[in-house]
Design an enzyme around this catalytic site. Structure first.
Site, mmCIF file in Angstrom:
data_model
loop_
_atom_site.group_PDB
_atom_site.id
_atom_site.type_symbol
_atom_site.label_atom_id
_atom_site.label_comp_id
_atom_site.label_asym_id
_atom_site.label_seq_id
_atom_site.Cartn_x
_atom_site.Cartn_y
_atom_site.Cartn_z
ATOM 1 N N HIS A 36 0.804 -1.237 0.000
ATOM 2 C CA HIS A 36 0.000 0.000 0.000
ATOM 3 C C HIS A 36 0.831 1.277 0.000
ATOM 4 O O HIS A 36 0.284 2.372 -0.095
ATOM 5 C CB HIS A 36 -0.939 0.021 1.214
HETATM 6 C C1 UD1 Z 1 -2.022 5.242 6.253
HETATM 7 C C2 UD1 Z 1 -0.703 5.732 6.851
HETATM 8 C C3 UD1 Z 1 0.365 4.678 6.656
HETATM 9 C C4 UD1 Z 1 -0.082 3.325 7.167
HETATM 10 C C5 UD1 Z 1 -1.407 2.962 6.517
HETATM 11 C C6 UD1 Z 1 -1.930 1.647 7.006
HETATM 12 C C7 UD1 Z 1 -0.286 8.152 6.737
HETATM 13 C C8 UD1 Z 1 0.502 9.190 6.053
HETATM 14 N N1 UD1 Z 1 -0.238 6.936 6.197
HETATM 15 O O1 UD1 Z 1 -1.828 5.120 4.839
HETATM 16 O O2 UD1 Z 1 1.518 5.068 7.364
HETATM 17 O O3 UD1 Z 1 0.895 2.360 6.870
HETATM 18 O O4 UD1 Z 1 -2.347 3.997 6.822
HETATM 19 O O5 UD1 Z 1 -3.100 1.299 6.348
HETATM 20 O O6 UD1 Z 1 -0.877 8.414 7.754
HETATM 21 N N2 UD1 Z 1 -9.153 4.660 2.248
HETATM 22 C C9 UD1 Z 1 -10.380 4.052 2.240
HETATM 23 N N3 UD1 Z 1 -10.934 3.680 3.433
HETATM 24 C C10 UD1 Z 1 -10.307 3.883 4.617
HETATM 25 C C11 UD1 Z 1 -9.062 4.523 4.618
HETATM 26 C C12 UD1 Z 1 -8.491 4.890 3.416
HETATM 27 O O7 UD1 Z 1 -10.981 3.836 1.189
HETATM 28 O O8 UD1 Z 1 -10.856 3.510 5.676
HETATM 29 C C13 UD1 Z 1 -8.532 5.040 0.941
HETATM 30 C C14 UD1 Z 1 -8.911 6.428 0.487
HETATM 31 O O9 UD1 Z 1 -8.980 6.419 -0.892
HETATM 32 C C15 UD1 Z 1 -7.709 7.255 0.934
HETATM 33 C C16 UD1 Z 1 -6.577 6.277 0.747
HETATM 34 O O10 UD1 Z 1 -7.123 5.002 1.077
HETATM 35 O O11 UD1 Z 1 -7.537 8.418 0.202
HETATM 36 C C17 UD1 Z 1 -5.372 6.561 1.601
HETATM 37 O O12 UD1 Z 1 -5.741 6.641 2.987
HETATM 38 P P1 UD1 Z 1 -4.813 7.457 4.016
HETATM 39 O O13 UD1 Z 1 -5.355 7.363 5.371
HETATM 40 O O14 UD1 Z 1 -4.530 8.805 3.471
HETATM 41 O O15 UD1 Z 1 -3.414 6.709 3.928
HETATM 42 P P2 UD1 Z 1 -3.062 5.134 3.848
HETATM 43 O O16 UD1 Z 1 -2.524 4.857 2.494
HETATM 44 O O17 UD1 Z 1 -4.159 4.282 4.366
#
Ligand code: UD1
Length: 371
Positions: free
Chosen positions: A206
Site C-alpha cells: 500500500h
Molecule cells: C495510512 C498511513 C500509513 C499506514 C497505513 C496503514 C499516513 C501518512 N499513512 O496510509 O503510514 O501504513 O495507513 O493502512 O498516515 N481509504 C479508504 N478507506 C479507509 C481509509 C483509506 O478507502 O478507511 C482510501 C482512500 O482512498 C484514501 C486512501 O485510502 O484516500 C489513503 O488513505 P490514508 O489514510 O490517506 O493513507 P493510507 O494509504 O491508508
C-alpha cells in the site's frame, strides 16, 4: 491523571489496545478517553479491529476521513483542538507514525499539554516517506519517548533529545500479538481456504512509492505472478491499492475467485484472521512497517518490498530482508525462501508482551509532574 489516547489508522489499533488495558489496571490513578480521528473509516480498516482486539468504542470520533496530507492533517488539528479545550487532559498518548499521530501531537503541544509518543525514535532516513516526516515532527515535540529498541534510543540521542525523556520499553504491538496468538491459531480460515501450513505466501502492498506509479506497480505484480505459479499468494488488498489497480487497469493480475490460486485477492482481513494466515505462511511479502516486526516474532521469513526500513532491528535480529521493488530482486528473494534459504532470527529484547505495562509504570512513577 487525565489522559487522551489517540488512534486514527489501522496500524494504531493494535498498539493502543494493550496501553488501554494496562491503564485500566489503575482506575484510581488514571482517567482516560479514546479519541478516533477517523483517518481510517471503512468497517474493515477500523471497526473490525475494535471487535477483534476487544477495545472499548472511541469516546469521541473526529470523523475526518480521507484527503490530501494537508487537508487530513489540518482537519484533525482543528477538530482535536476543540476536544483538548473541552476535556483539558494532562497527557495525550500517540502511537506510530501516521498523519493522526503528528497532527494530534502538534495540536496538544501548542496548547501546553504534555504528549507521549509510543514507538518513538524509528528512522528510515527517507524524507519521501510521509511517515518519516510524521516521526520527526512528533519526536521533536514529545515529552515522553517510548522506544521499541536501543537503536531508536540512539537515533533520539543523536538528535539531541534529553536522556530523561527516552524510555526503552519494548514493542506494544507484540504485546497484542502474543496475547492473541493462541486465539488466532484456533481459527479455521486456512482450512476453509484449502491452504496447507507452509504452502502459501501472504502479501500486503500500500505504500505510495509502490502503488502510485503504474510502471512500478505492474513490475511488482509481474514478479509476484511468477512466484504465484509456484505457490498461491493471499493478498488482502488495501483500499488505496485497489483504487490504483483500477485506475491503471491492472486487475488482470488478480484472481478473486472461489479457489485460492495465483495472486488471490480478498478484502482487508481482521486482526485475528490475518495473524492466523501469517503464522502459517511460507513467507510474507510486504511494504508495511508492522509486518516486518510481527514476522520477526512469528519466525516467518519476511521479504520487504522497500529500499529502506525504519525498523533495522528486524534485519539484524529478525527474519526480515529488504529487496526494494525491482522485479528480479523480488523473485530472487522469494526463490531463496522457497528453496529453504529464508532468514532465521531471534526475538529482540523486551518484545515480550509486557511493554504497555512498562509504559504505565513510567507514568505512575513520573505522573505527579504531569499534573
Ligand atoms: C495510512 C498511513 C500509513 C499506514 C497505513 C496503514 C499516513 C501518512 N499513512 O496510509 O503510514 O501504513 O495507513 O493502512 O498516515 N481509504 C479508504 N478507506 C479507509 C481509509 C483509506 O478507502 O478507511 C482510501 C482512500 O482512498 C484514501 C486512501 O485510502 O484516500 C489513503 O488513505 P490514508 O489514510 O490517506 O493513507 P493510507 O494509504 O491508508
Amino acid at each position: 491523571m487525565k489522559i487522551i489516547n489517540i488512534v486514527g489508522a489501522r496500524p494504531n489499533f493494535m498498539k493502543m489496545a494493550p496501553i488501554i488495558e494496562a491503564l485500566n489496571r489503575h482506575p484510581d490513578r488514571f482517567e482516560h478517553l479514546l479519541v478516533h480521528t477517523g483517518q481510517h473509516y471503512d468497517q474493515r480498516m477500523s471497526k473490525a479491529f475494535f471487535e477483534d482486539l476487544g477495545m472499548p468504542r472511541p469516546d469521541i470520533d473526529l470523523e475526518v476521513g480521507s484527503g490530501s496530507h494537508a487537508e487530513q492533517t489540518g482537519r484533525i488539528m482543528m477538530a482535536f483542538e476543540r476536544v483538548c479545550r473541552d476535556e483539558l487532559p494532562d497527557l495525550v498518548i500517540v502511537v506510530g507514525d501516521v498523519n493522526s499521530t503528528m497532527a494530534c501531537t502538534i495540536t496538544a503541544k501548542k496548547l501546553g499539554i504534555k504528549v507521549a509518543h509510543v514507538e518513538a525514535g524509528l528512522r528510515s532516513r527517507d524524507m519521501d516517506m510521509p511517515e518519516e516526516i510524521n516521526r520527526l515532527c512528533t519526536d521533536v515535540l514529545c515529552d515522553y519517548l517510548f522506544t521499541t529498541d536501543t537503536l531508536a534510543d540512539e537515533n533520539l540521542r543523536a538528535e539531541g533529545v534529553a536522556e530523561e525523556k527516552i524510555h526503552f520499553v519494548g514493542n506494544v504491538m507484540i504485546d497484542t500479538l502474543l496475547k492473541h496468538r493462541e486465539m488466532a491459531t484456533g481459527l479455521a480460515l486456512s482450512r476453509e481456504l484449502g491452504l496447507a501450513p507452509g504452502g502459501y505466501a501472504t502479501l500486503t502492498l500500500h505504500r505510495p512509492s509502490n502503488v502510485d506509479d503504474r510502471e512500478t506497480l505492474s513490475g511488482i505484480l509481474e514478479s509476484l505472478a511468477e512466484i504465484a505459479r509456484e505457490m498461491p499468494i493471499v493478498f488482502p488488498i488495501h483500499p488505496r491499492t485497489r483504487k490504483m489497480v483500477g485506475q491503471f487497469g491492472l486487475d488482470h493480475y488478480f484472481n478473486e475467485g472461489k479457489k485460492v490460486e495465483g495472486i488471490w485477492i480478498t478484502e482487508p482481513l481482521g486482526y485475528l484472521e490475518f495473524l492466523h494466515l501469517n503464522m502459517n505462511a511460507c513467507m510474507v511479502l510486504t511494504d508495511s512497517g508492522g509486518l516486518q516486526e510481527e514476522t520477526t516474532v512469528l519466525g516467518v521469513p519476511c521479504i520487504t518490498l522497500r529500499h529502506n526500513t525504519e525498523r533495522p532491528v528486524t534485519l539484524t535480529q529478525g527474519t526480515n530482508q529488504l529487496v526494494g521493488n525491482e522485479p528480479q530482486a523480488i523473485l530472487d528473494a522469494a526463490r531463496a525462501v522457497l528453496e529453504g534459504r529464508g532468514r532465521k532470527g531471534r526475538v529482540p529484547e523486551k518484545w515480550d508482551g509486557r511493554s504497555a505495562e512498562r509504559i504505565v509504570d513510567v507514568l505512575l512513577r513520573e505522573g505527579d509532574e504531569l499534573m
